[in-house]
Motif scaffolding. Sequence first.
Motif, mmCIF file in Angstrom:
data_model
loop_
_atom_site.group_PDB
_atom_site.id
_atom_site.type_symbol
_atom_site.label_atom_id
_atom_site.label_comp_id
_atom_site.label_asym_id
_atom_site.label_seq_id
_atom_site.Cartn_x
_atom_site.Cartn_y
_atom_site.Cartn_z
ATOM 1 N N ARG A 130 4.316 4.051 -3.738
ATOM 2 C CA ARG A 130 3.973 2.600 -2.362
ATOM 3 C C ARG A 130 2.860 3.566 -1.855
ATOM 4 O O ARG A 130 2.243 2.722 -0.760
ATOM 5 N N HIS A 131 2.748 4.331 -1.552
ATOM 6 C CA HIS A 131 1.434 5.186 -0.650
ATOM 7 C C HIS A 131 0.979 5.105 -0.610
ATOM 8 O O HIS A 131 -0.621 5.462 -0.230
ATOM 9 N N GLY A 132 0.762 5.049 -2.368
ATOM 10 C CA GLY A 132 -0.911 5.451 -2.545
ATOM 11 C C GLY A 132 -1.845 5.115 -3.005
ATOM 12 O O GLY A 132 -1.779 3.070 -2.575
ATOM 13 N N PRO A 133 -3.816 5.036 -2.882
ATOM 14 C CA PRO A 133 -4.481 3.778 -2.492
ATOM 15 C C PRO A 133 -3.990 2.791 -3.196
ATOM 16 O O PRO A 133 -5.051 1.697 -2.931
ATOM 17 N N ARG A 134 -4.201 2.670 -4.321
ATOM 18 C CA ARG A 134 -4.172 1.550 -6.021
ATOM 19 C C ARG A 134 -3.485 0.694 -5.141
ATOM 20 O O ARG A 134 -3.631 0.094 -5.235
ATOM 21 N N PHE A 135 -1.949 1.385 -5.201
ATOM 22 C CA PHE A 135 -0.984 0.406 -4.489
ATOM 23 C C PHE A 135 -1.045 -0.626 -3.403
ATOM 24 O O PHE A 135 -0.857 -1.985 -3.196
ATOM 25 N N ARG A 136 -2.157 0.323 -2.371
ATOM 26 C CA ARG A 136 -2.322 -0.724 -1.450
ATOM 27 C C ARG A 136 -3.072 -1.420 -1.494
ATOM 28 O O ARG A 136 -2.888 -2.867 -0.839
ATOM 29 N N ILE A 137 -4.323 -1.101 -2.872
ATOM 30 C CA ILE A 137 -4.628 -2.576 -2.481
ATOM 31 C C ILE A 137 -4.465 -3.599 -3.302
ATOM 32 O O ILE A 137 -4.461 -4.654 -2.680
ATOM 33 N N LEU A 138 -3.346 -2.821 -4.560
ATOM 34 C CA LEU A 138 -2.558 -4.099 -4.572
ATOM 35 C C LEU A 138 -1.330 -5.205 -4.349
ATOM 36 O O LEU A 138 -1.824 -6.218 -4.852
ATOM 37 N N LEU A 139 -1.367 -4.237 -2.952
ATOM 38 C CA LEU A 139 -0.141 -4.680 -2.257
ATOM 39 C C LEU A 139 -1.303 -5.452 -0.572
ATOM 40 O O LEU A 139 -0.779 -6.934 -1.397
ATOM 41 N N ASP A 140 -2.782 -5.439 -0.684
ATOM 42 C CA ASP A 140 -3.108 -6.170 0.558
ATOM 43 C C ASP A 140 -3.202 -7.260 -0.432
ATOM 44 O O ASP A 140 -3.443 -8.448 -0.124
ATOM 45 N N ALA A 141 -3.755 -7.210 -1.880
ATOM 46 C CA ALA A 141 -4.663 -8.276 -2.629
ATOM 47 C C ALA A 141 -3.393 -9.822 -2.414
ATOM 48 O O ALA A 141 -3.187 -10.830 -2.844
ATOM 49 N N ALA A 142 -1.790 -9.308 -2.925
ATOM 50 C CA ALA A 142 -0.301 -9.628 -2.868
ATOM 51 C C ALA A 142 -0.948 -10.293 -2.109
ATOM 52 O O ALA A 142 -1.105 -11.737 -1.806
ATOM 53 N N ARG A 143 -0.801 -9.915 -1.233
ATOM 54 C CA ARG A 143 -1.005 -10.308 0.420
ATOM 55 C C ARG A 143 -1.696 -12.137 0.864
ATOM 56 O O ARG A 143 -1.098 -13.115 0.805
ATOM 57 N N SER A 144 -2.541 -11.541 -0.011
ATOM 58 C CA SER A 144 -4.171 -12.336 0.574
ATOM 59 C C SER A 144 -4.016 -13.763 -0.699
ATOM 60 O O SER A 144 -4.158 -15.030 -0.524
ATOM 61 N N ARG A 145 -3.097 -13.410 -1.988
ATOM 62 C CA ARG A 145 -3.084 -13.973 -3.355
ATOM 63 C C ARG A 145 -1.668 -15.607 -2.418
ATOM 64 O O ARG A 145 -1.884 -16.511 -2.763
ATOM 65 N N GLN A 146 -0.826 -14.328 -1.922
ATOM 66 C CA GLN A 146 0.105 -15.315 -0.808
ATOM 67 C C GLN A 146 -0.372 -16.136 0.632
ATOM 68 O O GLN A 146 0.319 -17.581 0.302
ATOM 69 N N LYS A 147 -0.591 -15.776 0.332
ATOM 70 C CA LYS A 147 -1.084 -17.180 2.081
ATOM 71 C C LYS A 147 -2.501 -17.710 1.085
ATOM 72 O O LYS A 147 -2.122 -18.883 1.935
ATOM 73 N N MET A 148 -2.904 -17.466 0.786
ATOM 74 C CA MET A 148 -3.826 -18.383 -0.159
ATOM 75 C C MET A 148 -3.116 -19.489 -0.598
ATOM 76 O O MET A 148 -3.148 -21.270 -0.592
ATOM 77 N N ALA A 149 -2.534 -19.194 -1.555
ATOM 78 C CA ALA A 149 -1.085 -20.332 -1.425
ATOM 79 C C ALA A 149 -0.308 -21.323 -0.786
ATOM 80 O O ALA A 149 -0.148 -22.486 -0.561
#
Length: 160
Positions: A130-149
């Motif tokens: 959860r606190h790793g940089p790769r996960f943070r990037i993935l979470l930001d990407a998911a948030r962006s995709r959710q907002k776009m949808a």
Amino acid sequence: MRGEYSKALKSVAERPRGDIGYIEPLILLMLGDAAAAQRQIQQNIDSTPDPRLRAYLESVHGLLENDRDALRAAAEKLRPIRDPEALYYIARALIKGGEVELGVEFLEAVIPGFACVAMLERDPWLDPVRHGPRFRILLDAARSRQKMAADLYARHSSFI
């Protein structure tokens, strides 16, 4: 993902044909009843002829048995599928089972088609990353995709 495991178990029991034999053992595991989950998963493996469905079940079996080789083998059988939600469940099992690098690799393949931010934010099996940089990037990407949808839905909802 809301933590309402007893309610979820009741729901699965009311619709037994709605579960491929995977969800009920997961709920039992989340409730802390690993022995019942293990019995159920073994029974489901024994009665499932479909190799892909067996691989899902085998991933949970490997997790329950603390058998990282079996967990990895099950995940590799499922790598070619395109269902992002199914791959998410494999990623979370890998991470919970200590196969963190492979689990994050699966998560990276999931995000373009799976943007369930609530699951990513709340799933306790993802705590190791959860606190790793790769996960943070993935979470930001998911948030962006959710907002776009959500934006697309809002723009086109008058057509529904």
